[in-house]
Each structure stands twice: as structure tokens, then as C-alpha cells.
Design a protein around this motif. Structure first.
Motif, PDB file in Angstrom:
ATOM      1  N   ALA A   1      29.083  36.971  32.831  1.00  0.00           N
ATOM      2  CA  ALA A   1      30.389  36.320  32.982  1.00  0.00           C
ATOM      3  C   ALA A   1      31.530  37.317  32.751  1.00  0.00           C
ATOM      4  CB  ALA A   1      30.500  35.152  32.000  1.00  0.00           C
ATOM      5  N   ILE A   2      31.368  38.211  31.779  1.00  0.00           N
ATOM      6  CA  ILE A   2      32.400  39.212  31.515  1.00  0.00           C
ATOM      7  C   ILE A   2      32.530  40.169  32.688  1.00  0.00           C
ATOM      8  CG2 ILE A   2      32.997  41.174  30.033  1.00  0.00           C
ATOM      9  CD1 ILE A   2      31.730  39.654  27.715  1.00  0.00           C
ATOM     10  N   ILE A   3      31.397  40.612  33.239  1.00  0.00           N
ATOM     11  CA  ILE A   3      31.429  41.514  34.393  1.00  0.00           C
ATOM     12  C   ILE A   3      32.117  40.848  35.573  1.00  0.00           C
ATOM     13  CG2 ILE A   3      29.989  42.675  36.107  1.00  0.00           C
ATOM     14  CD1 ILE A   3      27.964  43.216  33.903  1.00  0.00           C
ATOM     15  N   LEU A   4      31.777  39.601  35.850  1.00  0.00           N
ATOM     16  CA  LEU A   4      32.391  38.882  36.968  1.00  0.00           C
ATOM     17  C   LEU A   4      33.888  38.699  36.745  1.00  0.00           C
ATOM     18  CD1 LEU A   4      32.009  37.323  39.618  1.00  0.00           C
ATOM     19  CD2 LEU A   4      31.533  35.286  38.249  1.00  0.00           C
ATOM     20  N   PHE A   5      34.289  38.379  35.522  1.00  0.00           N
ATOM     21  CA  PHE A   5      35.705  38.162  35.221  1.00  0.00           C
ATOM     22  C   PHE A   5      36.521  39.426  35.450  1.00  0.00           C
ATOM     23  CE2 PHE A   5      39.092  38.537  32.015  1.00  0.00           C
ATOM     24  CZ  PHE A   5      39.895  37.472  32.389  1.00  0.00           C
ATOM     25  N   PHE A   6      36.082  40.531  34.881  1.00  0.00           N
ATOM     26  CA  PHE A   6      36.852  41.764  35.020  1.00  0.00           C
ATOM     27  C   PHE A   6      36.794  42.311  36.448  1.00  0.00           C
ATOM     28  CE2 PHE A   6      36.359  41.996  30.338  1.00  0.00           C
ATOM     29  CZ  PHE A   6      37.700  42.131  30.016  1.00  0.00           C
ATOM     30  N   ALA A   7      35.693  42.106  37.149  1.00  0.00           N
ATOM     31  CA  ALA A   7      35.618  42.561  38.535  1.00  0.00           C
ATOM     32  C   ALA A   7      36.612  41.813  39.416  1.00  0.00           C
ATOM     33  CB  ALA A   7      34.200  42.383  39.065  1.00  0.00           C
ATOM     34  N   VAL A   8      36.729  40.490  39.211  1.00  0.00           N
ATOM     35  CA  VAL A   8      37.680  39.699  40.003  1.00  0.00           C
ATOM     36  C   VAL A   8      39.116  40.084  39.669  1.00  0.00           C
ATOM     37  CG1 VAL A   8      38.541  37.364  40.408  1.00  0.00           C
ATOM     38  CG2 VAL A   8      36.083  37.782  40.318  1.00  0.00           C
ATOM     39  N   ILE A   9      39.419  40.219  38.372  1.00  0.00           N
ATOM     40  CA  ILE A   9      40.775  40.604  37.966  1.00  0.00           C
ATOM     41  C   ILE A   9      41.143  41.969  38.516  1.00  0.00           C
ATOM     42  CG2 ILE A   9      42.221  41.185  35.990  1.00  0.00           C
ATOM     43  CD1 ILE A   9      41.806  38.203  36.384  1.00  0.00           C
ATOM     44  N   GLN A  10      40.211  42.916  38.431  1.00  0.00           N
ATOM     45  CA  GLN A  10      40.490  44.263  38.910  1.00  0.00           C
ATOM     46  C   GLN A  10      40.714  44.280  40.419  1.00  0.00           C
ATOM     47  OE1 GLN A  10      38.416  46.385  40.825  1.00  0.00           O
ATOM     48  NE2 GLN A  10      39.904  48.038  40.706  1.00  0.00           N
ATOM     49  N   GLN A  11      39.941  43.508  41.158  1.00  0.00           N
ATOM     50  CA  GLN A  11      40.113  43.462  42.603  1.00  0.00           C
ATOM     51  C   GLN A  11      41.473  42.882  42.979  1.00  0.00           C
ATOM     52  OE1 GLN A  11      38.269  44.311  45.440  1.00  0.00           O
ATOM     53  NE2 GLN A  11      37.133  45.578  44.014  1.00  0.00           N
ATOM     54  N   ARG A  12      41.942  41.898  42.242  1.00  0.00           N
ATOM     55  CA  ARG A  12      43.257  41.313  42.529  1.00  0.00           C
ATOM     56  C   ARG A  12      44.387  42.272  42.197  1.00  0.00           C
ATOM     57  NH1 ARG A  12      43.630  35.956  43.648  1.00  0.00           N
ATOM     58  NH2 ARG A  12      41.711  34.737  43.508  1.00  0.00           N
ATOM     59  N   LEU A  13      44.187  43.085  41.172  1.00  0.00           N
ATOM     60  CA  LEU A  13      45.238  44.014  40.766  1.00  0.00           C
ATOM     61  C   LEU A  13      45.344  45.217  41.685  1.00  0.00           C
ATOM     62  CD1 LEU A  13      44.833  44.019  36.869  1.00  0.00           C
ATOM     63  CD2 LEU A  13      46.603  42.871  38.223  1.00  0.00           C
ATOM     64  N   THR A  14      44.235  45.636  42.274  1.00  0.00           N
ATOM     65  CA  THR A  14      44.213  46.878  43.053  1.00  0.00           C
ATOM     66  C   THR A  14      44.010  46.659  44.539  1.00  0.00           C
ATOM     67  OG1 THR A  14      41.834  47.113  42.636  1.00  0.00           O
ATOM     68  CG2 THR A  14      43.342  48.210  41.113  1.00  0.00           C
ATOM     69  N   ARG A  15      44.029  45.429  45.007  1.00  0.00           N
ATOM     70  CA  ARG A  15      43.831  45.197  46.426  1.00  0.00           C
ATOM     71  C   ARG A  15      45.020  45.735  47.214  1.00  0.00           C
ATOM     72  NH1 ARG A  15      44.417  38.600  46.779  1.00  0.00           N
ATOM     73  NH2 ARG A  15      46.552  38.459  45.965  1.00  0.00           N
ATOM     74  N   SER A  16      44.763  46.109  48.441  1.00  0.00           N
ATOM     75  CA  SER A  16      45.783  46.724  49.277  1.00  0.00           C
ATOM     76  C   SER A  16      46.831  45.705  49.676  1.00  0.00           C
ATOM     77  CB  SER A  16      45.142  47.313  50.540  1.00  0.00           C
ATOM     78  OG  SER A  16      44.218  48.303  50.192  1.00  0.00           O
TER      79      SER A  16
END
Length: 319
Positions: free
Chosen positions: A300-315
Motif C-alpha cells: 500500500a505504501i509503494i502504491l501510494f507514493f508511486a501514484v503521488i510521484q506520478q502526479r507530481l512529475t507528469r508532463s
């Protein structure tokens, strides 16, 4: 005779009315459907294997997280007891904080080092191919084997303390892996060393797509090196940054091999992570339900941070 047989031969060669040539009734659309159906059949074994190994196994493990199963024999559903025990145990809370520290520390330092190396090797130098290979070598080496090499380096009688003694800094020599204050930092050094080459390759792929004309135009307009990097290069490699940080966070959150080889989670739990706790709870202590609960929390932690990171760094489409 020849004139008599010629019309008969022409009639024989002509196709009979009402009969279709082979394949004449098969349209392009039906052929495409058959080909797609065939492709689905070819992919079914792989899909079934991935589904069985990843999703079914994860679902079964998630179910056992709510039980008191020891790995053998019967079990009883206990609800949220395993998860309550995780957040009440100081060792597991410390493992969670160590996991986050190692994950984000290795991503930050490894990506910065990888980006600096990629920028340096992106220029036309004669030895760039050799240097790329040398910097990427830690990625392809066995993590367990390299961890034992680092363990020898950080040993009290190892090369690091011998070097400090040789340069007159013998008072700084210490048992790096046995010191609770320094053990987590030595593990971080190993993780950064092993992840820098992977980040370098991703950033070099991103730098290959940066238009040289834009950089030259910015230089002609008077932009210095930092301004060109911030306003031209960094926005252009944003997808590479997203990929590198996402994969780095996922890898950092589930780090296991180097810690087990270097410290085994010690000293006194100073380098325990969620991954090492999952192994110890499930296989060393026989608490399979508790280990499954820890694994579910880690996922759950991996999924949470992966989603947050993708939203922050998406083009940004407007860039």
C-alpha cells in the motif's frame, strides 16, 4: 479439328458460374478478426501465468494478513489484529521510518548523482562509452555479492579504516556496520552506489531527445549554464525524471538483499526495514499472518507514493 477444340478449351478455362474461388468470400474485416482472435489465444498462457503468480498470490497473501496462520496447519480469522500490532510495536514503526529514509534518501542522492553523470557524459568525449559501462556496472552485478564486498570495506579491520589510519585520521575509524548511529548511513551509501548507474541511463535517454538548437538559441540569448539547464533541459527530461524517481522509490521501499548481507537488520534494529521484517515474521518467527500484514502495508505504501510521484512529475501538455 483445331478450330473445333479451341472454343471447348476456352470454356473449360473459364470459371463456372456460381462457384467462388478459394478465399474469395473472406473479407478483410473477417481476416482481421481471426488474426486478433489468434493473438489473444497466443497471449493467454502468459496472461494466465502473470495472473496466477501476481494477482492470485497477492490476493491469498492479503487474505492471510487477517488471520493468525503460522504457515502450517489451521488458522483463524482475527480481523485487524495484525495491523494493530504493527503500529503498536516500536520495532516495526522503526522499520517503517528506516524504509522511508532509505527509499527517499537513495532516490534523491542517486538521481542527483545520475543526472550529473549523465550531463557530463552527454558531451562528446572519447571515453564516454567506457565511462558509461563503468558507471552502469553496479546495476548488473549481484546485489548480494556486492553487499558482501561493501561489508568487507566497512569492517573494522577493512580498507576504509586502514585508509583513515594511513592519512592520520585513525581517530575516525569505527565499526561502521556495528554502530547504531552509522549503520543506516553505510546502508544508504551502498544503495546510492548501486542505483546511480540506472538513473544515469534513464537521464541519458532523456537528454538524447533535447533539441540542440534550443540550447544554442538560449546560449546566444545570454543564458548561462544554470539557466539553460533549468529552463530548457530540465523541462525536456521531465518524463525521464518521472520514470527514474518512480522506479527508484519502488526499489528503495522494498530493499532487502543489501541489508540482510550487510547488517541483517541490526545493530539493535537500527537498519530494519519493512522487507526484512516481513521475512523475519513470516519465515523466522513463524508468524505468517503478521508477515502478510506487513507485506500488505508495504504494498500500500509503494502504491501510494508511486501514484503521488506520478502526479507530481507528469508532463504538462502546454510545455
Amino acid at each position: 479439328m483445331t478450330a473445333t477444340m479451341q472454343p471447348q478449351m476456352e470454356a473449360a478455362k473459364a470459371p463456372r458460374r456460381g462457384r467462388r474461388a478459394p478465399g474469395a468470400g473472406v473479407t478483410t474485416r473477417s481476416r482481421g478478426r481471426g488474426l486478433e482472435f489468434g493473438h489473444w489465444w497466443w497471449a493467454l498462457p502468459g496472461i494466465a501465468l502473470v495472473f496466477a503468480i501476481h494477482y492470485v498470490a497477492t490476493g491469498v497473501g492479503g487474505f492471510f494478513a487477517f488471520t493468525n496462520w503460522t504457515g502450517i496447519g489451521a488458522f483463524k480469522v482475527t480481523g485487524w489484529v495484525n495491523f494493530e500490532a504493527i503500529f503498536k510495536d516500536p520495532t516495526k514503526v522503526g522499520a517503517l521510518s528506516n524504509t522511508l529514509f532509505l527509499a527517499f534518501g537513495s532516490v534523491l542522492l542517486g538521481n542527483i548523482a545520475g543526472l550529473v553523470i549523465a550531463l557530463g557524459l552527454n558531451r562528446v568525449i572519447k571515453t564516454r562509452y567506457v565511462l558509461r559501462t563503468l558507471f552502469f556496472m553496479p546495476v548488473v552485478l549481484s546485489p548480494l555479492a556486492t553487499a558482501y564486498i561493501w561489508k568487507y570495506i566497512f569492517d573494522f579491520d577493512g580498507p576504509l579504516n586502514a585508509f583513515l589510519t594511513a592519512i592520520g585520521a585513525g581517530d575516525q575509524a569505527k565499526p561502521w556496520l556495528a554502530d547504531p548511529q552509522w549503520a543506516i548511513w553505510t546502508v544508504l551509501v551502498v544503495l546510492v552506489w548501486s542505483s546511480t548507474g540506472f538513473a544515469m541511463v534513464i537521464f541519458m535517454a532523456g537528454l538524447a531527445g533535447v533539441p540542440v538548437e534550443v540550447e544554442e538559441a538560449a546560449a546566444i540569448d545570454g543564458a548561462n549554464l544554470w539557466q539553460r539547464f533549468r529552463n530548457v533541459t530540465l523541462p525536456a527530461i521531465r518524463p525521464a525524471v518521472a520514470i527514474a524517481t518512480t522506479l527508484g522509490i519502488v526499489q528503495g521501499l522494498r530493499v532487502f538483499d543489501p541489508i540482510m548481507a550487510l547488517t541483517g537488520g541490526g545493530p539493535a534494529g537500527a537498519t530494519e526495514t519493512l522487507a526484512t521484517q516481513v521475512y523475519k515474521q513470516a519465515f523466522a518467527l513463524g508468524n505468517f499472518g503478521g508477515g502478510a500484514a506487513l507485506a500488505l502495508v508495504l504494498a500500500a505504501i509503494i502504491l501510494f507514493f508511486a501514484v503521488i510521484q506520478q502526479r507530481l512529475t507528469r508532463s504538462n501538455p502546454e510545455d
